[in-house]
Design a protein around this motif. Structure first.
Motif, PDB file in Angstrom:
ATOM      1  N   TYR A   1       0.851  -1.165  -0.058  1.00 14.01           N
ATOM      2  CA  TYR A   1       0.028   0.152   0.131  1.00 14.01           C
ATOM      3  C   TYR A   1       0.972   1.255  -0.052  1.00 14.01           C
ATOM      4  O   TYR A   1       1.775   1.342   0.909  1.00 14.01           O
ATOM      5  CB  TYR A   1      -1.050   0.075   1.320  1.00 14.01           C
TER       6      TYR A   1
ATOM      7  N   ASP B   1      -2.350   7.177   0.425  1.00 11.86           N
ATOM      8  CA  ASP B   1      -3.030   7.915  -0.674  1.00 11.86           C
ATOM      9  C   ASP B   1      -2.930   7.591  -2.136  1.00 11.86           C
ATOM     10  O   ASP B   1      -3.024   9.055  -2.842  1.00 11.86           O
ATOM     11  CB  ASP B   1      -2.749   9.622  -0.161  1.00 11.86           C
ATOM     12  N   ARG B   2      -2.238   6.689  -2.366  1.00 16.94           N
ATOM     13  CA  ARG B   2      -2.135   6.430  -3.970  1.00 16.94           C
ATOM     14  C   ARG B   2      -2.564   5.246  -4.298  1.00 16.94           C
ATOM     15  O   ARG B   2      -3.718   5.159  -4.922  1.00 16.94           O
ATOM     16  CB  ARG B   2      -0.427   6.554  -4.090  1.00 16.94           C
ATOM     17  N   THR B   3      -2.004   4.241  -4.162  1.00 17.97           N
ATOM     18  CA  THR B   3      -2.335   2.741  -4.639  1.00 17.97           C
ATOM     19  C   THR B   3      -2.207   1.539  -3.624  1.00 17.97           C
ATOM     20  O   THR B   3      -1.649   1.823  -2.620  1.00 17.97           O
ATOM     21  CB  THR B   3      -1.431   2.292  -6.040  1.00 17.97           C
ATOM     22  N   LEU B   4      -3.303   0.575  -3.984  1.00 12.49           N
ATOM     23  CA  LEU B   4      -2.921  -0.572  -3.124  1.00 12.49           C
ATOM     24  C   LEU B   4      -2.916  -1.721  -4.155  1.00 12.49           C
ATOM     25  O   LEU B   4      -3.730  -1.975  -5.048  1.00 12.49           O
ATOM     26  CB  LEU B   4      -4.274  -0.620  -2.404  1.00 12.49           C
TER      27      LEU B   4
ATOM     28  N   GLN C   1     -17.551  -4.760  -3.181  1.00 16.26           N
ATOM     29  CA  GLN C   1     -18.371  -3.527  -2.777  1.00 16.26           C
ATOM     30  C   GLN C   1     -19.821  -3.695  -2.828  1.00 16.26           C
ATOM     31  O   GLN C   1     -20.154  -3.948  -3.858  1.00 16.26           O
ATOM     32  CB  GLN C   1     -17.926  -2.296  -3.647  1.00 16.26           C
TER      33      GLN C   1
ATOM     34  N   TYR D   1      -5.548  -0.978  -6.926  1.00 12.71           N
ATOM     35  CA  TYR D   1      -6.522   0.139  -6.790  1.00 12.71           C
ATOM     36  C   TYR D   1      -5.739   1.336  -6.629  1.00 12.71           C
ATOM     37  O   TYR D   1      -4.834   1.676  -5.875  1.00 12.71           O
ATOM     38  CB  TYR D   1      -7.062  -0.093  -5.265  1.00 12.71           C
ATOM     39  N   ASP D   2      -6.441   2.284  -7.720  1.00 13.58           N
ATOM     40  CA  ASP D   2      -5.781   3.650  -7.897  1.00 13.58           C
ATOM     41  C   ASP D   2      -6.862   4.327  -7.066  1.00 13.58           C
ATOM     42  O   ASP D   2      -7.870   4.771  -7.535  1.00 13.58           O
ATOM     43  CB  ASP D   2      -5.965   4.079  -9.354  1.00 13.58           C
ATOM     44  N   GLN D   3      -6.397   4.829  -5.773  1.00 14.12           N
ATOM     45  CA  GLN D   3      -7.188   5.740  -4.775  1.00 14.12           C
ATOM     46  C   GLN D   3      -7.569   7.329  -5.808  1.00 14.12           C
ATOM     47  O   GLN D   3      -8.693   7.511  -5.254  1.00 14.12           O
ATOM     48  CB  GLN D   3      -6.550   5.943  -3.741  1.00 14.12           C
TER      49      GLN D   3
ATOM     50  N   GLY E   1     -10.208   6.295  -8.384  1.00  9.30           N
ATOM     51  CA  GLY E   1     -11.377   5.385  -7.672  1.00  9.30           C
ATOM     52  C   GLY E   1     -11.693   4.419  -8.711  1.00  9.30           C
ATOM     53  O   GLY E   1     -12.790   3.889  -9.004  1.00  9.30           O
TER      54      GLY E   1
ATOM     55  N   VAL F   1     -10.415   0.246  -9.642  1.00  9.64           N
ATOM     56  CA  VAL F   1      -9.655  -0.937  -9.566  1.00  9.64           C
ATOM     57  C   VAL F   1      -9.502  -1.845 -10.740  1.00  9.64           C
ATOM     58  O   VAL F   1     -10.208  -2.165 -11.427  1.00  9.64           O
ATOM     59  CB  VAL F   1     -10.566  -1.890  -8.587  1.00  9.64           C
TER      60      VAL F   1
ATOM     61  N   ASP G   1     -16.717   4.770  -8.156  1.00  9.93           N
ATOM     62  CA  ASP G   1     -17.791   5.813  -8.009  1.00  9.93           C
ATOM     63  C   ASP G   1     -19.019   5.621  -8.891  1.00  9.93           C
ATOM     64  O   ASP G   1     -20.182   5.994  -8.415  1.00  9.93           O
ATOM     65  CB  ASP G   1     -17.059   7.134  -8.525  1.00  9.93           C
TER      66      ASP G   1
END
Length: 766
Positions: free
Chosen positions: A74, A77-80, A90, A102-104, A107, A109, A134
């Motif tokens: 992780y 505030d950027r990627t997971l 979700q 996941y690009d935070q 939004g 994946v 989103d």
């Protein structure tokens, strides 16, 4: 680095392959319901009540994102990044894969496959996918999917869930055949499924058989749930007895309102021209009505065969059924054709049987525990060139029936009554055949029924009263009546015993019956017209009836006693009746002098022995035989025997029959459906008339089945009214889940016992 990854992805199993099981690996409960011609079936390897990519009834985008994997990295505030056994969820959306990112900021994946999304009744796989937290949009590349309910599978270059209810499929294929078995498939460049509206649309659609295109639609609309949708139905094509060659039909369905719709079927028939059929259905709070029309403006083949005719032909068939309150119902049937040959030349979908008379009948009916009432109008159109005016049936304009029964202590009182106004065109008729008019019948009865577990007795007296008011009556005054007193006494005993045969307990009954009837009818009734009367065919059931005539224009003079015996064997484990044997004879105390213009009288003192035998030694085997045997001459007057057999799954069908009537009829009938392999069956029937010394009916064909399609080709020979044996070739192609064309199955169901049940089982569970 990418080539090995792509090769690895290409080897990943499709959605259908994941859940497909060979027949030997299926549970017994599933395997026992699988048709013999299927190699296997689908069995979900996991279960979920999640709707997956095909949406849900609530928004997922407001729910928190849940993600898991064997390894995670992780960047705040950027990627997971997740690796190994990745699961993304979700709300009610869920997907599993090999890797995910996941690009935070965006939004979104990204999932690397092979990925799987399983929902309630479906499975989806793909190579790579993108999911927007989103908007809820989900895009998957190199997708495959499986719908368990209709056992429908497919693949697509890309599949997108653009909203909770809308799915887009690009360059997709759809079929109900097993994995890697594209015997037939629908292929489209653009498919849109709208769950909110309940329909889908597709562009550039083609039907492929063994990967070869055979039909093309530029655009189609189709339902994806139980809701009806306006649009083209699957085309029908092939060869039919309706024309001199092939035909092509393009049905179009009109969903006009929730309670009424219509189907328009334009079709081109080679040798005849453009033929149109339309069906309309209307459903009200009382019941359903159906209207069917057929029309051809210029039937070329008919015009050539009938010089001077313009070839304009039409037909109409209408029916309605209504149920009202308090036991009242209404009904109506009306059929009419433009000419006598319409049904044999053109009819393929109208609900009119191949008959010599088409009925027009409508009325109201009332039923309650103790009484009934029926009032109707009834007429016919005769469509046979071989029926003379004198043999055409009378119309009933109207007919009113009323009956009632009531108990008074131990007595039972009953009434049967009928009023009819008979009419027939008598322009070309003479003598008594010209008569039209009204008839009133009333039969009050008083009986004393007594019943006990060991037997019954029912003495009764009645009066058969008939009143006539006739026009065009040639024998004097057309107003006269007839009164006939009738007495009956029906008696029966019941004995039974229990025993065991081959380890199976059974109950055997012995049921003697004694029935006496007397009717003091006037000897000469031939001054009365024959509106609806015929001589009843003598058989076992008629041993217990006081009148040997049907209808109301003759009442037989009767003084007779019937002696009969019935024995039954019932399986006490299953409750099935394994055998029934009945025999009886009528002994006459007086000659029968009442006739129907010379027929129906007799001086015999006893009837032939009437008997019937029904044997059901197995649930799949039935043997029936009935007949009349004259003990004086030692000869059989008439008989009917039938042996029918079917296997439990109805793959094997066989029947052997013989019908005999002294000096007039002697026919043998053999029919069978015999599987040569699990997929190929031979079909045949042969009817031979020994009196005519010729074949009067034949049928021979072959059938091929597999788990996604079938074909039948049948040659039929049938005896026509002009004593000729005509021939035609029938066929049917059936694509599981898509429908079919042709009409062989209808003919086979009429010709071979058990074939209709076999059709129900061919592609699924009984």
């Amino acid at each position: 680095m990418e080539a090995p990854v792509l090769a690895q992805q290409a080897a990943a199993p499709s959605a259908a392959e994941i859940d497909w099981r060979p027949k030997a690996e299926l549970p017994e409960s599933v395997r026992s319901r699988l048709p013999a011609f299927c190699d296997g079936g689908y069995l979900p390897s996991g279960g979920s009540d999640q709707p997956g990519v095909f949406g849900s009834d609530q928004s997922d985008t407001s729910a928190p994102l849940e993600a898991s994997g064997l390894n995670a990295r992780y960047e705040i505030d950027r990627t997971l990044r997740l690796d190994g056994d990745v699961r993304i969820r979700q709300g009610r959306f869920e997907v599993t894969g090999k890797e995910a990112r996941y690009d935070q900021a965006q939004g979104e994946v990204s999932i690397l496959g092979p990925l799987v999304s399983r929902g309630d009744g479906f499975l989806l796989t793909g190579d790579t996918a993108r999911y927007s937290l989103d908007s809820g949009r989900f895009d998957i590349d190199a997708a495959t999917f499986l719908l368990h309910g209709p056992e429908m599978r497919g693949n697509a270059d890309s599949l997108s869930r653009v909203s909770e209810s809308e799915v887009l499929i690009r360059d997709g294929l759809l079929t109900t055949c097993g994995p890697r078995q594209n015997d037939w498939a629908l292929v489209s460049s653009d498919i849109r499924l709208d769950r909110a509206e309940g329909f889908g649309t597709a562009k550039n659609v083609r039907l492929e058989v063994l990967d070869v295109p055979v039909f093309y639609w530029p655009w189609v609309s189709f339902p994806i749930d139980d809701r009806r949708k306006t649009g083209f139905l699957y085309p029908q094509f092939g060869s039919s007895s309706a024309g001199s060659g092939g035909f092509l039909a393009l049905p179009y369905y009109l969903n006009l309102a929730p309670n009424y719709d219509a189907t328009l079927t334009p079709q081109y028939i080679h040798g005849r021209g453009l033929f149109n059929e339309v069906e309309g259905r209307y459903l009200s709070q009382y019941g359903q009505s159906v209207l069917q029309l057929g029309y051809i403006d210029n039937d070329k083949a008919y015009a050539d065969a009938n010089p001077g005719d313009n070839g304009q032909r039409w037909a109409l068939d209408a029916s309605t059924r209504a149920r009202f309150d308090n036991g009242w119902t209404g009904y109506g049937d009306f059929s009419v054709v433009s000419d006598n040959d319409y049904l044999s030349d053109l009819n393929r979908s109208l609900s009119i049987s191949q008959a010599t008379h088409l009925r027009r009948r409508g009325g109201f009916r009332y039923r309650s525990a103790g009484q009934y009432f029926d009032a109707f109008l009834n007429d016919y159109q005769t469509i046979s060139d071989y029926i003379a005016d004198v043999n055409k049936p009378y119309a009933q304009l109207p007919e009113v029936l009323y009956g009632a029964t009531a108990d008074f202590g131990g007595l039972e009182m009953g009434l049967e009554s009928q009023y009819t106004n008979f009419y027939r065109d008598n322009t070309n008729l003479t003598g008594l055949d010209r008569a039209n008019g009204q008839r009133l019948r009333a039969i009050p009865e008083l009986a004393l029924p007594l019943r006990a577990p060991w037997g019954f007795t029912r003495p009764s007296v009645s009066v058969n009263y008939t009143r006539y008011d006739l026009t065009d009556y040639s024998l004097g005054d057309g107003s006269f009546d007839r009164t006939v007193p009738v007495a009956e006494w029906d008696n029966g005993l019941y004995f039974d015993r229990r025993s065991e045969l081959f380890g199976v307990p059974y109950n055997q009954s012995l049921e003697p019956r004694l029935y006496y009837a007397w009717a003091g009818a006037p000897k000469d009734q031939n001054h009365i017209p024959d509106f609806d009367t015929a001589i009843k065919r003598f058989r076992f059931d008629q041993l217990f009836e006081p009148n040997r005539f049907s209808g109301g224009d003759r009442v037989g003079d009767t003084n007779q006693i019937t002696v009969a015996l019935t024995s039954r064997i019932n399986d006490l484990v299953t409750g099935a009746e394994r055998a029934r044997v009945s025999i009886g004879q009528v002994h006459y105390f007086d000659d029968r002098e009442v006739t129907l213009f010379g027929t129906g009288g007799s001086t015999r003192s006893e009837s032939p022995l009437a008997g019937e035998v029904v044997l059901n030694p197995l649930d799949t085997l039935e043997i029936r035989s009935s007949g009349l045997w004259d003990p004086k001459t030692g000869s059989t007057e008439e008989g009917r025997s039938q042996l029918t057999f079917h296997s439990e799954d109805y793959r094997y069908l066989a029947s052997i029959g013989h019908t005999y009537s002294k000096d007039s009829l002697d026919q043998s009938d053999v029919a069978a459906v015999f599987p040569v392999t699990d997929r190929v069956s031979l079909i045949g029937r042969w009817v031979y008339d020994s009196v005519l010394d010729r074949t009067v009916g034949s049928l021979a064909g072959i059938e091929y089945n597999n788990c996604c399609w079938s074909v039948q080709v049948v040659h039929q020979g049938y005896f026509t009214e002009d004593q000729q044996l005509d021939n035609r070739l029938l066929f049917q192609i059936q694509l599981k889940g898509l429908g079919g064309s042709g009409g062989a199955s209808t003919r086979l169901s009429e010709a071979i016992y058990g074939y209709e049940e076999r059709e129900k089982r061919r592609f699924g569970t009984p």
